[in-house]
Design a protein around this motif. Sequence first.
Motif, short mmCIF file in Angstrom:
data_model
loop_
_atom_site.label_atom_id
_atom_site.label_comp_id
_atom_site.label_asym_id
_atom_site.label_seq_id
_atom_site.Cartn_x
_atom_site.Cartn_y
_atom_site.Cartn_z
N VAL A 173 0.84 -1.21 0.00
CA VAL A 173 0.00 0.00 0.00
C VAL A 173 0.87 1.25 0.00
N ILE A 174 1.87 1.25 0.85
CA ILE A 174 2.75 2.41 0.96
C ILE A 174 3.49 2.66 -0.35
N TYR A 175 3.99 1.59 -0.97
CA TYR A 175 4.78 1.78 -2.18
C TYR A 175 3.93 2.06 -3.41
N ALA A 176 2.70 1.57 -3.46
CA ALA A 176 1.81 1.97 -4.55
C ALA A 176 1.54 3.46 -4.48
N ASP A 177 1.30 3.98 -3.29
CA ASP A 177 1.09 5.42 -3.13
C ASP A 177 2.36 6.20 -3.41
N LEU A 178 3.51 5.63 -3.08
CA LEU A 178 4.77 6.33 -3.31
C LEU A 178 5.01 6.52 -4.81
N VAL A 179 4.65 5.54 -5.63
CA VAL A 179 4.81 5.68 -7.08
C VAL A 179 4.11 6.94 -7.57
N ALA A 180 2.91 7.20 -7.04
CA ALA A 180 2.14 8.36 -7.48
C ALA A 180 2.67 9.66 -6.89
N ALA A 181 3.44 9.58 -5.80
CA ALA A 181 3.83 10.80 -5.09
C ALA A 181 5.17 11.36 -5.53
N VAL A 182 6.05 10.51 -6.07
CA VAL A 182 7.41 10.96 -6.37
C VAL A 182 7.55 11.33 -7.85
N PRO A 183 8.59 12.10 -8.19
CA PRO A 183 8.84 12.43 -9.61
C PRO A 183 9.16 11.19 -10.43
N ALA A 184 9.13 11.36 -11.73
CA ALA A 184 9.30 10.22 -12.65
C ALA A 184 10.60 9.47 -12.39
N GLN A 185 11.69 10.19 -12.06
CA GLN A 185 12.98 9.50 -11.92
C GLN A 185 13.05 8.61 -10.69
N GLN A 186 12.14 8.77 -9.74
CA GLN A 186 12.11 7.90 -8.56
C GLN A 186 11.04 6.80 -8.66
N ARG A 187 10.23 6.83 -9.70
CA ARG A 187 9.12 5.87 -9.77
C ARG A 187 9.60 4.43 -9.92
N THR A 188 10.68 4.23 -10.66
CA THR A 188 11.17 2.87 -10.86
C THR A 188 11.54 2.22 -9.54
N ALA A 189 12.22 2.96 -8.68
CA ALA A 189 12.61 2.41 -7.38
C ALA A 189 11.38 2.12 -6.53
N ALA A 190 10.38 3.00 -6.56
CA ALA A 190 9.15 2.76 -5.80
C ALA A 190 8.41 1.55 -6.34
N ALA A 191 8.34 1.40 -7.68
CA ALA A 191 7.68 0.25 -8.28
C ALA A 191 8.43 -1.04 -7.97
N ASP A 192 9.76 -0.97 -7.94
CA ASP A 192 10.57 -2.12 -7.58
C ASP A 192 10.26 -2.55 -6.15
N ALA A 193 10.13 -1.58 -5.24
CA ALA A 193 9.80 -1.90 -3.86
C ALA A 193 8.41 -2.51 -3.76
N LEU A 194 7.47 -1.99 -4.55
CA LEU A 194 6.12 -2.56 -4.56
C LEU A 194 6.14 -4.01 -5.02
N ARG A 195 6.88 -4.29 -6.10
CA ARG A 195 6.96 -5.65 -6.61
C ARG A 195 7.57 -6.59 -5.58
#
Length: 341
Positions: A278-300
């Motif tokens: 839940v936290i990392y799905a929300d983080l993907v939407a909250a951070v700039p594009a260059q940090q989304r990959t790391a947030a999506a990796d954490a979600l996975r």
Amino acid sequence: MQPPSRRTFLALGLLLTAAACTTGPDREAPADARRPDPDEPLRRRAVTATDVLLAAYDGLPTAQLQPLRAEVAEHRAALAQTLTPPTPPAPSTTTPGATAPAPTATPSPVTTTAELAALERRTAQAHLADLGAASPQLGRLLASVAASAAVHATALGDTAPPAAPDSSPSAPSSPSATPGAALTPEAVTALQGALNAEHAAIYGYGVVGAKLPDDQQRADARTAYADHQARRDAWQRLLTGVGATPGAAAAGYQLPFAVTDAAAATRLAAHIETRLTVIYADLVAAVPAQQRTAAADALREAALHARRWGAPQRAFPGIDDQATASPTASPTPAPTPSATS
């Protein structure tokens, strides 16, 4: 590891309180009919990739695959939700002779579950490739669907490491900050929340490891413990790099239920990882594009860990959990938790 004293436990931070405030997997505001949707090309590309995947499932119409196929159909419906005109859904294999709509490119036939697993993995990678160009809401959905595809691939027997940018088979991807770059206050708050959640996860895995026998489960707990330490360190570096002070770990955390044996320990591990999705799905939407990959990796990775610990499978990891959040307690002194051993 020594189990921490009950008197010193505090709430498991955002792992208990950060439920997604949504009513569905894709929480976009109604589109202005007079204005083109900038996400439409990305959505159509994702729908096309999903149709290829549905066609592959329909080529292997076995009962064991139907739950996974049903989740893929849910993915398609969410991705096509705002398309105009709407793209008709792919038919189900419950109708004899039914086939999915033909994609723009004819894929190679899928004849084995191993090939289907590889296609799930490639579909996840295709979704992640569009993270940077997507709106925050669509990026969140793409990351969740990609995490689900990774879970499907694992369930089908795939053992290949993820091929996400800036990642390796042995370590999570590392977020980076451009020197002098600024993040919005909302992004900093979300990153601090992710860091606090990792502090709590590390503490929780100390409890988990103390209650598991010295077998494969304890080895899995050690691996997860190390993964969360690496993720914690990555968020600390990112926050420091943008001039923010990373939040410190609380002295202790209150568990959501008593952990007195191995069964309860595995339940706690599943709970921790499910809340992290839940936290990392929300983080993907909250951070700039260059940090989304790391947030999506954490979600996975959280979704995969949750599956390993026996958590119920979800079509949209991190954004379909509407459980009521528990209140967070205030920190009080507590011993430092032991490392998993």
